[in-house]
Design a protein around this motif. Structure first.
Motif, PDB file in Angstrom:
ATOM      1  N   LEU A 124      48.848  36.160  30.767  1.00 31.75           N
ATOM      2  CA  LEU A 124      48.386  34.260  30.759  1.00 31.75           C
ATOM      3  C   LEU A 124      47.450  35.239  29.732  1.00 31.75           C
ATOM      4  O   LEU A 124      47.302  33.559  29.318  1.00 31.75           O
ATOM      5  N   VAL A 125      46.924  35.702  29.115  1.00 33.80           N
ATOM      6  CA  VAL A 125      46.451  35.215  27.831  1.00 33.80           C
ATOM      7  C   VAL A 125      47.623  34.420  27.008  1.00 33.80           C
ATOM      8  O   VAL A 125      47.265  33.518  26.004  1.00 33.80           O
ATOM      9  N   LEU A 126      48.431  35.306  26.887  1.00 28.68           N
ATOM     10  CA  LEU A 126      49.173  34.891  25.456  1.00 28.68           C
ATOM     11  C   LEU A 126      50.226  33.106  26.228  1.00 28.68           C
ATOM     12  O   LEU A 126      49.889  32.306  25.548  1.00 28.68           O
ATOM     13  N   SER A 127      50.006  32.684  27.254  1.00 33.91           N
ATOM     14  CA  SER A 127      50.580  31.514  27.711  1.00 33.91           C
ATOM     15  C   SER A 127      49.359  30.554  28.003  1.00 33.91           C
ATOM     16  O   SER A 127      49.690  29.433  28.127  1.00 33.91           O
ATOM     17  N   GLY A 128      48.094  30.965  27.824  1.00 29.66           N
ATOM     18  CA  GLY A 128      47.320  29.827  27.473  1.00 29.66           C
ATOM     19  C   GLY A 128      46.719  29.528  29.135  1.00 29.66           C
ATOM     20  O   GLY A 128      45.632  28.685  28.888  1.00 29.66           O
ATOM     21  N   TYR A 129      46.025  30.667  29.040  1.00 25.48           N
ATOM     22  CA  TYR A 129      45.802  30.105  31.066  1.00 25.48           C
ATOM     23  C   TYR A 129      44.583  30.828  31.626  1.00 25.48           C
ATOM     24  O   TYR A 129      44.043  32.346  30.528  1.00 25.48           O
ATOM     25  N   GLY A 130      43.584  29.661  32.124  1.00 28.28           N
ATOM     26  CA  GLY A 130      42.370  30.992  32.552  1.00 28.28           C
ATOM     27  C   GLY A 130      43.530  31.467  34.291  1.00 28.28           C
ATOM     28  O   GLY A 130      44.092  31.431  34.574  1.00 28.28           O
ATOM     29  N   ILE A 131      41.551  31.902  34.974  1.00 24.86           N
ATOM     30  CA  ILE A 131      41.683  32.498  36.221  1.00 24.86           C
ATOM     31  C   ILE A 131      41.091  31.744  37.078  1.00 24.86           C
ATOM     32  O   ILE A 131      39.802  31.473  36.067  1.00 24.86           O
ATOM     33  N   LYS A 132      41.440  31.316  38.184  1.00 27.28           N
ATOM     34  CA  LYS A 132      39.857  30.812  38.832  1.00 27.28           C
ATOM     35  C   LYS A 132      40.013  31.757  40.042  1.00 27.28           C
ATOM     36  O   LYS A 132      41.268  31.306  40.814  1.00 27.28           O
ATOM     37  N   CYS A 133      39.276  32.333  41.025  1.00 27.74           N
ATOM     38  CA  CYS A 133      38.792  33.342  41.640  1.00 27.74           C
ATOM     39  C   CYS A 133      38.140  31.889  43.488  1.00 27.74           C
ATOM     40  O   CYS A 133      37.380  32.085  42.764  1.00 27.74           O
ATOM     41  N   HIS A 134      39.108  32.616  44.162  1.00 31.75           N
ATOM     42  CA  HIS A 134      37.754  31.972  45.458  1.00 31.75           C
ATOM     43  C   HIS A 134      38.002  33.247  46.451  1.00 31.75           C
ATOM     44  O   HIS A 134      39.353  33.957  46.980  1.00 31.75           O
ATOM     45  N   PHE A 135      37.272  33.981  46.853  1.00 33.06           N
ATOM     46  CA  PHE A 135      36.274  34.699  47.447  1.00 33.06           C
ATOM     47  C   PHE A 135      36.084  33.978  48.996  1.00 33.06           C
ATOM     48  O   PHE A 135      34.978  33.500  49.314  1.00 33.06           O
ATOM     49  N   ASN A 136      36.928  34.810  49.966  1.00 34.32           N
ATOM     50  CA  ASN A 136      35.815  35.097  51.579  1.00 34.32           C
ATOM     51  C   ASN A 136      35.676  36.166  52.167  1.00 34.32           C
ATOM     52  O   ASN A 136      36.471  36.871  51.887  1.00 34.32           O
ATOM     53  N   GLY A 137      34.830  36.725  52.457  1.00 30.44           N
ATOM     54  CA  GLY A 137      34.692  37.715  52.843  1.00 30.44           C
ATOM     55  C   GLY A 137      35.040  37.683  54.716  1.00 30.44           C
ATOM     56  O   GLY A 137      35.672  36.804  55.435  1.00 30.44           O
ATOM     57  N   SER A 138      35.589  39.099  55.015  1.00 32.59           N
ATOM     58  CA  SER A 138      36.087  39.214  56.542  1.00 32.59           C
ATOM     59  C   SER A 138      35.717  38.694  57.236  1.00 32.59           C
ATOM     60  O   SER A 138      36.372  38.851  58.142  1.00 32.59           O
ATOM     61  N   MET A 139      34.103  39.615  57.322  1.00 27.02           N
ATOM     62  CA  MET A 139      33.706  39.365  58.374  1.00 27.02           C
ATOM     63  C   MET A 139      32.632  37.844  58.924  1.00 27.02           C
ATOM     64  O   MET A 139      32.639  37.284  59.655  1.00 27.02           O
ATOM     65  N   SER A 140      32.220  38.032  56.824  1.00 22.13           N
ATOM     66  CA  SER A 140      30.439  37.438  57.317  1.00 22.13           C
ATOM     67  C   SER A 140      31.048  35.908  56.721  1.00 22.13           C
ATOM     68  O   SER A 140      30.341  34.293  57.459  1.00 22.13           O
ATOM     69  N   GLY A 141      32.331  35.127  56.247  1.00 21.39           N
ATOM     70  CA  GLY A 141      32.905  33.923  56.407  1.00 21.39           C
ATOM     71  C   GLY A 141      32.339  33.873  54.379  1.00 21.39           C
ATOM     72  O   GLY A 141      32.524  32.304  54.556  1.00 21.39           O
ATOM     73  N   LYS A 142      32.313  34.113  54.164  1.00 18.35           N
ATOM     74  CA  LYS A 142      30.871  33.554  53.129  1.00 18.35           C
ATOM     75  C   LYS A 142      31.933  33.628  51.820  1.00 18.35           C
ATOM     76  O   LYS A 142      32.874  34.787  52.133  1.00 18.35           O
TER      77      LYS A 142
END
Length: 273
Positions: A115-133
């Motif tokens: 990803l670094v060599l290819s010029g990419y960044g990362i976006k992470c989406h997190f979802n709580g397994s119980m709270s749904g946060k």
């Protein structure tokens, strides 16, 4: 007639070669750790999705997609292993770094390098397994490029600070954990005991406190919780664990010590290396 037949055979040969070449292109084996084109990253995304869910101890990657020059990753956070509902962005970033950049397989490290060599960044989406946060974390290409792997001591210090944020925590009607810290060669749990109706000196020669500590350490290691990850690193680093009980009224202090050799024995008994 001969010329017509010859031209037909030549065309067939060219067409056959073209089909073989296209087939080779579509089935090209991607090599992680190397620079990739956008189309190759798209192929990589498809391969990653075929392997989902991917376990990262405290959360699982359940889906990937390419959005321009960003790799978007969806995670489910295992709230049986981490107090996700109370996390802030900085703490979440540190935990993500630990699980996905520092304590990961060579394959995952090679993915980040690609990803670094290819010029990419990362976006992470997190979802709580119980709270749904829901929480989102963006790691730009420049940020990803500049991230250096933490040393073992830095990871331990990070985990201690993360765990400390959950304090104070009630244990029972007379006991609560009021602090968690790194002190020389030990990580220290600091307990406050309401000793108005309890003689704290009873802890010193009571084997049940040591037995209970053994069981808790074993459970955390075996279940791969955030604390379990810390205990594993503590075992590797030569450190010990100390449970320090302090009387709220008298100020009397009693330590229950677990040496590094004891922690390593507990780890081995629970199938953790």
């Amino acid at each position: 007639m001969r010329n017509s037949t010859s031209r037909y055979l030549v065309c067939c040969a060219i067409l056959g070669a073209l089909v073989l070449w296209l087939g080779a292109c579509t089935s090209k084996q991607l090599k992680l750790g190397e620079k990739m084109s956008d189309s190759e990253v798209e192929q990589l995304v498809n391969e990653l999705n075929q392997n989902c869910p991917i376990d990262y101890k405290l959360f699982s990657a359940i889906g990937y997609k390419r959005d321009g020059k960003t790799l978007v990753i969806n995670y489910v956070v295992d709230e049986n292993k981490i107090e996700y509902a109370n996390l802030d962005d900085k703490t979440l970033l540190n935990i993500w770094r630990l699980c996905c950049l520092d304590e990961v397989s060579q394959k995952d490290k090679a993915l980040i390098k690609t990803l670094v060599l290819s010029g990419y960044g990362i976006k992470c989406h997190f979802n709580g397994s119980m709270s749904g946060k829901k929480m989102a974390l963006e790691v730009s290409h420049d940020m990803l490029k500049g991230i250096k792997a933490l040393t073992q001591d830095e990871i331990i210090e990070n985990l201690v600070q993360i765990t400390r944020k959950a304090m104070p925590k009630t244990v029972d009607r007379v006991t609560k954990i009021v602090d968690f810290k790194l002190e020389k060669d030990n990580i220290i749990y600091v307990y406050e005991i309401d000793d108005s109706n309890f003689d704290i000196s009873q802890i010193e020669n009571n084997s049940s406190y040591k037995d209970n500590g053994n069981m808790v350490i074993g459970n955390e290691l075996r279940n791969n919780t955030l604390t379990g990850v810390l205990y594993k690193l503590v075992a590797r680093s030569g450190r010990g664990i100390c449970h320090r009980y302090t009387g709220k009224g008298t100020g009397k202090t009693v330590d229950i010590q677990f040496s590094n050799s004891e922690i390593r024995q507990i780890a081995t008994a629970n199938g953790v290396n």
